[in-house]
Design a protein around this motif. Structure first.
Motif, mmCIF file in Angstrom:
data_model
loop_
_atom_site.group_PDB
_atom_site.id
_atom_site.type_symbol
_atom_site.label_atom_id
_atom_site.label_comp_id
_atom_site.label_asym_id
_atom_site.label_seq_id
_atom_site.Cartn_x
_atom_site.Cartn_y
_atom_site.Cartn_z
ATOM 1 N N SER A 44 0.914 -1.096 0.236
ATOM 2 C CA SER A 44 0.024 -0.049 -0.183
ATOM 3 C C SER A 44 0.884 1.214 -0.095
ATOM 4 N N THR A 45 0.448 2.294 -0.682
ATOM 5 C CA THR A 45 1.268 3.660 -0.605
ATOM 6 C C THR A 45 0.624 4.314 0.714
ATOM 7 N N LYS A 46 1.950 4.500 1.355
ATOM 8 C CA LYS A 46 1.779 5.207 2.681
ATOM 9 C C LYS A 46 1.639 6.770 2.548
ATOM 10 N N SER A 47 2.637 7.463 1.410
ATOM 11 C CA SER A 47 2.666 8.708 1.278
ATOM 12 C C SER A 47 3.194 8.935 -0.044
ATOM 13 N N SER A 71 4.521 0.482 1.580
ATOM 14 C CA SER A 71 4.683 -0.345 2.493
ATOM 15 C C SER A 71 4.302 -1.586 2.114
ATOM 16 N N ASP A 73 3.276 -5.589 3.429
ATOM 17 C CA ASP A 73 3.152 -6.308 4.486
ATOM 18 C C ASP A 73 2.761 -7.927 4.124
ATOM 19 N N SER A 111 6.990 -6.545 7.939
ATOM 20 C CA SER A 111 6.325 -5.646 7.029
ATOM 21 C C SER A 111 7.483 -4.589 6.953
ATOM 22 N N GLU A 113 9.006 -0.706 4.556
ATOM 23 C CA GLU A 113 8.669 0.303 3.909
ATOM 24 C C GLU A 113 9.822 0.305 2.557
ATOM 25 N N SER A 115 11.260 3.397 -0.037
ATOM 26 C CA SER A 115 11.103 4.724 -0.454
ATOM 27 C C SER A 115 11.607 4.950 -1.711
ATOM 28 N N SER A 166 0.156 -1.319 -6.111
ATOM 29 C CA SER A 166 -0.681 0.103 -5.766
ATOM 30 C C SER A 166 -0.582 0.892 -6.645
ATOM 31 N N SER A 185 -5.012 -0.362 -3.318
ATOM 32 C CA SER A 185 -4.090 -1.521 -3.483
ATOM 33 C C SER A 185 -5.012 -2.652 -4.105
#
Ligand SMILES: *[C@@H]1O[C@H](CO)[C@@H](O)[C@H](O)[C@H]1NC(C)=O
Ligand SMILES: *[C@@H]1O[C@H](CO)[C@@H](O)[C@H](O)[C@H]1NC(C)=O
Ligand SMILES: *[C@@H]1O[C@H](CO)[C@@H](O)[C@H](O)[C@H]1NC(C)=O
Length: 189
Positions: A44-47, A71, A73, A111, A113, A115, A166, A185
């Motif tokens: 999933s795209t966090k930001s 991120s 998972d 999980s 992340e 970047s 995502s 997602s």
């Protein structure tokens, strides 16, 4: 154990052993079909943040640098190993920029992340028939997409190839210098 001498005892012992083995086999089978069954990791795209924006009117130049954090998972009782991949940015269906994502392994039920920084050099998009209208409106919409291909492994024998992705709809506000993202997602079985 304790069933060595008496023949009747041996018989009972064998029966009990057989029942235990059968029960164990059923338990292993049920576990491998349920909680141990390799499941789809989820990204999933966090930001999505606007790291840098530079606009030069003449000759036209617009550099939009986006920072994307996704991120991953891994719900499995085993590792998820994904291949080298690429994050893409498109503008009205046309590829605008990309950035590499390096392969990695996520441990069982872990999980982490990822970047990436994607530099969109908008200059080359000016040939799009929509460009000037979008640009003068002060808001340009992009789509980002990140796909991971990999393999989830539980023990050595339960393996599953997985693809998870995502996507985000991004609206970059040029004057306000910010970006608004709406992400989704998806998993593919
Ligand atoms: C765009 O901006 C980024 C971030 O400052 C910079 O690293 C990159 O070199 C720039 N690219 C161009 C073509 O201006
Ligand atoms: C993945 O990318 C890294 C660095 O970009 C490279 O060293 C490696 O060989 C690549 N692996 C594969 C399987 O392509
Ligand atoms: C950009 O996206 C936003 C939000 O989805 C939408 O309201 C707006 O109309 C879009 N703008 C253009 C030019 O497509």
């Amino acid at each position: 154990m304790g069933c060595i001498q008496i023949p009747r005892g041996i018989k009972i012992c064998l029966i009990v052993t057989a029942i235990l083995i059968a029960a164990l086999a059923v338990v292993v089978l049920v576990l491998s079909l349920t909680i141990l069954k390799p499941k789809q990791p989820k990204i999933s795209t966090k930001s999505v943040t606007l790291e840098y924006i530079k606009w030069v009117p003449f000759p036209f130049h617009l550099n939009v640098t986006l920072g994307i954090v996704v991120s991953v998972d891994n719900p499995n009782y085993g590792s998820f190993k994904y291949d080298n991949s690429t994050a893409y940015i498109t503008y009205r269906g046309v590829a605008a920029a990309d950035a590499p994502i390096e392969h990695d392994t996520i441990p069982a039920r872990g999980s982490h992340e990822i970047s990436t920084t994607v530099v969109v050099i908008v200059d080359s998009l000016t040939s799009s028939p929509y460009f000037w209208a979008d640009f003068t409106s002060g808001c340009m919409n992009f789509t980002s997409s990140t796909t991971l291909h990999g393999k989830a492994t539980v023990f050595k024998f339960l393996k599953k190839k997985v693809t998870t992705y995502s996507t985000c709809d991004l609206s970059v506000y040029i004057q306000a210098q910010n970006v608004i993202s709406v992400c989704h997602s998806k998993v593919k079985y």
